[in-house]
Write a protein that holds these residues in place. Structure first.
Motif, PDB file in Angstrom:
ATOM      1  N   ALA A 106       0.852  -1.201   0.000  1.00  0.00           N
ATOM      2  CA  ALA A 106       0.000   0.000   0.000  1.00  0.00           C
ATOM      3  C   ALA A 106       0.879   1.240   0.000  1.00  0.00           C
ATOM      4  O   ALA A 106       1.795   1.371   0.813  1.00  0.00           O
ATOM      5  CB  ALA A 106      -0.910   0.005   1.221  1.00  0.00           C
ATOM      6  N   LEU A 107       0.601   2.147  -0.941  1.00  0.00           N
ATOM      7  CA  LEU A 107       1.300   3.430  -0.992  1.00  0.00           C
ATOM      8  C   LEU A 107       0.321   4.521  -0.564  1.00  0.00           C
ATOM      9  O   LEU A 107      -0.861   4.459  -0.916  1.00  0.00           O
ATOM     10  CB  LEU A 107       1.787   3.718  -2.411  1.00  0.00           C
ATOM     11  CG  LEU A 107       3.191   3.245  -2.825  1.00  0.00           C
ATOM     12  CD1 LEU A 107       3.411   1.773  -2.514  1.00  0.00           C
ATOM     13  CD2 LEU A 107       3.449   3.521  -4.298  1.00  0.00           C
ATOM     14  N   VAL A 108       0.824   5.487   0.183  1.00  0.00           N
ATOM     15  CA  VAL A 108      -0.006   6.630   0.589  1.00  0.00           C
ATOM     16  C   VAL A 108       0.618   7.878  -0.021  1.00  0.00           C
ATOM     17  O   VAL A 108       1.819   8.140   0.177  1.00  0.00           O
ATOM     18  CB  VAL A 108      -0.054   6.777   2.125  1.00  0.00           C
ATOM     19  CG1 VAL A 108      -0.950   7.953   2.508  1.00  0.00           C
ATOM     20  CG2 VAL A 108      -0.550   5.489   2.775  1.00  0.00           C
ATOM     21  N   HIS A 109      -0.186   8.637  -0.775  1.00  0.00           N
ATOM     22  CA  HIS A 109       0.365   9.768  -1.512  1.00  0.00           C
ATOM     23  C   HIS A 109      -0.497  11.010  -1.325  1.00  0.00           C
ATOM     24  O   HIS A 109      -1.728  10.932  -1.346  1.00  0.00           O
ATOM     25  CB  HIS A 109       0.448   9.404  -2.995  1.00  0.00           C
ATOM     26  CG  HIS A 109       1.109  10.445  -3.828  1.00  0.00           C
ATOM     27  ND1 HIS A 109       2.364  10.965  -3.537  1.00  0.00           N
ATOM     28  CD2 HIS A 109       0.701  11.087  -4.953  1.00  0.00           C
ATOM     29  CE1 HIS A 109       2.690  11.868  -4.444  1.00  0.00           C
ATOM     30  NE2 HIS A 109       1.705  11.963  -5.303  1.00  0.00           N
ATOM     31  N   ASP A 110       0.142  12.160  -1.156  1.00  0.00           N
ATOM     32  CA  ASP A 110      -0.562  13.440  -1.070  1.00  0.00           C
ATOM     33  C   ASP A 110      -0.883  13.940  -2.477  1.00  0.00           C
ATOM     34  O   ASP A 110       0.045  14.155  -3.276  1.00  0.00           O
ATOM     35  CB  ASP A 110       0.340  14.516  -0.429  1.00  0.00           C
ATOM     36  CG  ASP A 110       0.630  14.259   1.032  1.00  0.00           C
ATOM     37  OD1 ASP A 110      -0.216  13.647   1.715  1.00  0.00           O
ATOM     38  OD2 ASP A 110       1.712  14.689   1.498  1.00  0.00           O
ATOM     39  N   ALA A 111      -2.169  14.199  -2.739  1.00  0.00           N
ATOM     40  CA  ALA A 111      -2.522  14.824  -4.028  1.00  0.00           C
ATOM     41  C   ALA A 111      -1.781  16.147  -4.189  1.00  0.00           C
ATOM     42  O   ALA A 111      -1.454  16.565  -5.296  1.00  0.00           O
ATOM     43  CB  ALA A 111      -4.031  15.059  -4.101  1.00  0.00           C
ATOM     44  N   ALA A 112      -1.488  16.786  -3.051  1.00  0.00           N
ATOM     45  CA  ALA A 112      -0.815  18.086  -3.077  1.00  0.00           C
ATOM     46  C   ALA A 112       0.621  17.996  -3.629  1.00  0.00           C
ATOM     47  O   ALA A 112       1.196  19.010  -4.015  1.00  0.00           O
ATOM     48  CB  ALA A 112      -0.794  18.686  -1.675  1.00  0.00           C
ATOM     49  N   ALA A 164      14.280  15.695   4.452  1.00  0.00           N
ATOM     50  CA  ALA A 164      12.873  16.081   4.289  1.00  0.00           C
ATOM     51  C   ALA A 164      12.163  14.886   3.662  1.00  0.00           C
ATOM     52  O   ALA A 164      12.643  14.301   2.682  1.00  0.00           O
ATOM     53  CB  ALA A 164      12.769  17.298   3.382  1.00  0.00           C
ATOM     54  N   ILE A 165      11.029  14.516   4.243  1.00  0.00           N
ATOM     55  CA  ILE A 165      10.326  13.304   3.817  1.00  0.00           C
ATOM     56  C   ILE A 165       9.124  13.672   2.953  1.00  0.00           C
ATOM     57  O   ILE A 165       8.374  14.586   3.253  1.00  0.00           O
ATOM     58  CB  ILE A 165       9.880  12.481   5.052  1.00  0.00           C
ATOM     59  CG1 ILE A 165      11.114  12.079   5.890  1.00  0.00           C
ATOM     60  CG2 ILE A 165       9.080  11.259   4.625  1.00  0.00           C
ATOM     61  CD1 ILE A 165      12.159  11.289   5.138  1.00  0.00           C
ATOM     62  N   GLN A 166       8.984  12.913   1.870  1.00  0.00           N
ATOM     63  CA  GLN A 166       7.934  13.185   0.895  1.00  0.00           C
ATOM     64  C   GLN A 166       6.925  12.036   0.862  1.00  0.00           C
ATOM     65  O   GLN A 166       6.985  11.126   1.686  1.00  0.00           O
ATOM     66  CB  GLN A 166       8.580  13.342  -0.489  1.00  0.00           C
ATOM     67  CG  GLN A 166       9.704  14.383  -0.526  1.00  0.00           C
ATOM     68  CD  GLN A 166      10.355  14.476  -1.882  1.00  0.00           C
ATOM     69  OE1 GLN A 166      10.604  13.469  -2.534  1.00  0.00           O
ATOM     70  NE2 GLN A 166      10.658  15.699  -2.313  1.00  0.00           N
ATOM     71  N   THR A 167       6.028  12.077  -0.094  1.00  0.00           N
ATOM     72  CA  THR A 167       5.210  10.912  -0.414  1.00  0.00           C
ATOM     73  C   THR A 167       5.416  10.634  -1.899  1.00  0.00           C
ATOM     74  O   THR A 167       5.879  11.517  -2.604  1.00  0.00           O
ATOM     75  CB  THR A 167       3.698  11.144  -0.135  1.00  0.00           C
ATOM     76  OG1 THR A 167       3.158  12.007  -1.127  1.00  0.00           O
ATOM     77  CG2 THR A 167       3.478  11.717   1.266  1.00  0.00           C
ATOM     78  N   PRO A 168       5.089   9.443  -2.390  1.00  0.00           N
ATOM     79  CA  PRO A 168       4.403   8.332  -1.752  1.00  0.00           C
ATOM     80  C   PRO A 168       5.243   7.621  -0.693  1.00  0.00           C
ATOM     81  O   PRO A 168       6.434   7.405  -0.906  1.00  0.00           O
ATOM     82  CB  PRO A 168       4.121   7.370  -2.915  1.00  0.00           C
ATOM     83  CG  PRO A 168       5.233   7.639  -3.892  1.00  0.00           C
ATOM     84  CD  PRO A 168       5.466   9.121  -3.795  1.00  0.00           C
TER      85      PRO A 168
END
Ligand code: CTP
Ligand code: MG
Length: 254
Positions: A106-112, A164-168
């Motif tokens: 499962a990946l979690v990603h910010d639409a932003a 600095a941590i990003q998504t996904p």
């Protein structure tokens, strides 16, 4: 190694209000060079071919984002909308509940993070498939970061050890389900990896990408607009020269 996309589900959280952007509409609906941030975010994700199951978490009561998804191109067939919650963790939880049970990554990603390149989705999914329980894309920080209490600096961590941590962010799906089930035990959480860390499970770092920056403030949107327009110009020049870049494969994850 490429990962079988039928194993992979992506939760795109798009249920935030976008208060800091100040447009008075949900951030995912804000247009950037003519298209919504949600559509830009789906471009990179779907072009990656990394996942067969995509759940977009929209504000409760939204009809506009749902309409965009319903009227979208054929590659949106694997995308479903889900009602979000009042906080980001609640929205992630709603997306997680909507993924098929057989999904094991499962990946979690910010639409932003609308301009996140396909390679980041591929690298995160691959690193989970290779055995990591949790994966976060990271980039070095360019500012000096200080710890402050009140108006007093109490420490200056060595910048070389900061990221600095990003998504996904990617997870073994069972681990993420367990983390969310136990979420109430932990205080404020700002990302999903933090939940997993507090369970004592190691979190692996992969290379992030500067283009995965989060559109938060008006100047972030200006940067995103400039980047999209520049890419459009490069593409138009290539078409004129008879050498267009390949369009994202409609069937990449089917
Ligand atoms: N998000 C969500 N549900 C919420 C809050 C946030 O799905 N209740 C999503 C946002 O849509 C965004 C991501 O989480 O894609 C990161 O949140 P943020 O950048 O804070 O977006 P917003 O909450 O929309 O912005 P703001 O905090 O300025 O209102
Ligand atoms: Mg927010």
């Amino acid at each position: 190694m490429s990962v079988d996309p039928s194993r992979v589900g992506v939760i795109v959280v798009a249920a935030g209000a976008g208060e800091r952007l100040g447009r008075g509409i949900p951030k995912a609906l804000v247009r950037c060079a003519g298209r919504t941030l949600l559509e830009h975010a789906l471009d990179g994700l779907l072009a990656s071919g990394a996942a067969e199951h995509v759940r977009v978490v929209v504000p409760r009561g939204d009809t506009e984002l749902r309409a965009i998804l319903a009227a979208g191109p054929a590659r949106y067939q694997r995308v479903e909308a889900v009602d979000g919650g009042a906080s980001r963790p609640e929205s992630v939880h709603a997306g997680l509940d909507a993924l098929p049970d057989h999904v094991d990554i499962a990946l979690v990603h910010d639409a932003a993070r609308a301009l996140t390149p396909p390679s980041v989705f591929q690298a995160v999914a691959r690193t989970v498939a290779e055995g990591a329980a949790a994966v976060v894309p990271a980039i070095p920080v360019s500012d000096t970061i200080k710890v402050v209490e009140g108006n007093r600096v109490t420490a200056t961590p060595d910048r070389a050890s900061l990221r600095a941590i990003q998504t996904p962010q990617g997870f073994d799906a069972q681990t993420l389900r367990r983390a969310h089930a136990e979420q109430d035990r932990y205080g404020v959480i700002t990302d999903d990896a933090m939940l997993v860390e507090s369970m004592g499970i190691p979190v692996t770092v992969t290379e992030g990408d500067p283009l995965a920056f989060k559109v938060t403030m008006p100047h972030d949107l200006m940067l995103a607009e400039a980047l999209v327009r520049q890419a459009q110009e490069v593409q138009a020049e290539a078409v004129q020269a008879g050498n267009p870049a390949q369009e994202p494969a409609e069937d990449a994850a089917k």
